[in-house]
Scaffold this active site. Sequence first.
Site, mmCIF file in Angstrom:
data_model
loop_
_atom_site.group_PDB
_atom_site.id
_atom_site.type_symbol
_atom_site.label_atom_id
_atom_site.label_comp_id
_atom_site.label_asym_id
_atom_site.label_seq_id
_atom_site.Cartn_x
_atom_site.Cartn_y
_atom_site.Cartn_z
ATOM 1 N N ASN A 39 76.150 49.566 74.693
ATOM 2 C CA ASN A 39 76.467 49.297 73.278
ATOM 3 C C ASN A 39 75.848 50.349 72.367
ATOM 4 O O ASN A 39 75.064 50.052 71.477
ATOM 5 C CB ASN A 39 76.009 47.890 72.874
ATOM 6 N N LYS A 90 79.638 45.572 81.414
ATOM 7 C CA LYS A 90 78.905 44.644 80.547
ATOM 8 C C LYS A 90 79.888 43.884 79.673
ATOM 9 O O LYS A 90 80.639 44.460 78.882
ATOM 10 C CB LYS A 90 77.927 45.428 79.656
ATOM 11 N N ASP A 246 65.160 43.748 78.673
ATOM 12 C CA ASP A 246 66.081 43.811 77.533
ATOM 13 C C ASP A 246 65.431 44.623 76.408
ATOM 14 O O ASP A 246 65.438 44.221 75.244
ATOM 15 C CB ASP A 246 66.522 42.425 77.052
HETATM 16 C C1 NCD Z 1 70.404 43.973 71.968
HETATM 17 C C2 NCD Z 1 70.528 45.279 71.211
HETATM 18 O O1 NCD Z 1 69.840 45.448 70.204
HETATM 19 O O2 NCD Z 1 71.265 46.164 71.643
HETATM 20 N N1 NCD Z 1 69.738 43.007 71.149
HETATM 21 C C3 NCD Z 1 69.116 41.885 71.567
HETATM 22 O O3 NCD Z 1 68.616 41.133 70.703
HETATM 23 N N2 NCD Z 1 69.040 41.529 72.819
HETATM 24 C C4 NCD Z 1 71.740 43.535 72.423
HETATM 25 C C5 NCD Z 1 71.695 42.590 73.597
HETATM 26 O O4 NCD Z 1 71.183 42.915 74.689
HETATM 27 O O5 NCD Z 1 72.241 41.507 73.462
HETATM 28 ZN ZN ZN Z 2 72.372 40.965 75.619
#
Ligand code: NCD
Ligand code: ZN
Length: 384
Positions: A39, A90, A246
């Site tokens: 993303n 994804k 993450d």
């Molecule tokens: C992620 C991002 O900032 O790209 N943000 C999040 O809060 N986890 C997107 C994601 O992994 O859903």
């Molecule tokens: Zn996510």
Amino acid sequence: MIDAHVHLRDMDLSYKEDFTTGTAAAAAGGFTTVLDMPNTLPPTDSSSRLIEKIERAQSKILTNVGFHVAAVPDSAQISQMSRLGAYSLKLYMPNPISPLDIQDDNTILTLLQSSKESDLRVTVHGEDQGLLRQPYNKETESFVELAKARSEQAELHALSRVLGLAAKTGCSVHLSHITLPSSILAARKYRHATTEVTPHHVLLSEKAIKRKGWKAWMVPPLRSESIRKNLLLLLSKGLVTIVASDHAPHTIEEKSGAVAESPPGVPGLETTLPLMLTLVTRRVLSMSLLIRLLSSNPARVFNLPGKGRLEEGFDADIVLVDLKRKTRIRPESFLSKAKYSPFENVHVQGQVHTTLVGGTVVFQDGEIVGKPGSGRIVKRGVRG
Ligand code: NCD
Ligand code: ZN
């Protein structure tokens, strides 16, 4: 250690993080391989976009890096991206990365089928678009209110829908950053599903949102204290497949502005291993379970041959940790550009001492000693 869910950003979002700062953070956090999320700007949603990213990353990385790509409806693109070594497609259910009719079951079924034909796993961000209460109150000053708009039902509904559709095709699915014990139990009923939790969802609850505001704002949001405890219990019993950070860096200016506009996501590369080691020293997890969650299972799930084991013939991607060393999490000293954390000032026991990537020392005694470009681009199923 392999972190299968990392947003390295770069490209047009390099002001948030770039390939060098992101992989420096990885090395400092003991990760020798990270899998980057698609993303970005532009999104990684075609073979040419994937090639662009690979070429840009090559000379900048300090650790091994592989790429997830966006779920797209075009099966020819899927097979090309698979051949280029993408680790998974994804599927971002709240808001697809590349145009896709997410609420249409047939679209998802076709996607799962093409993915299976290309021997690719679908990695799912499970929050149902239709169940997220939107639009938010633009004037809201409360992160608790933002979190409430992203309900438990939205996660359960999205994940059970995907699991049901996947079962019709036999496609493998990986369920990212699960927040609910019931999601883990639902996934365990499908043979080709794997599950992931983050340190924040097992260690923090909505109380942290109240106390820390934007520093504890991510999606899916932190849940109640009882959900958190039960999720940690399932993790400690070995019922979750992997732990991932993450790592989702944004600038402090973006995060701390108007509440309704604050981008969700927190950095995690430099806190994940110390937090997990702390659980080991407190006997919540065993060391062998930690190694499965952060190394051998991600290597198996995402097909990284030569990784995930400390054994002759395997890659010398090694992290040395000092299990006695007690420290406090200090975001101001992160190597990531995102110098904030919901774990700020938390006391941890267990620190990364040395990180070797492919036999070369990259991080030692608090400092990066490797050179950008010393890491390798890794491709699914290919021995590096
Ligand atoms: C992620 C991002 O900032 O790209 N943000 C999040 O809060 N986890 C997107 C994601 O992994 O859903
Ligand atoms: Zn996510």
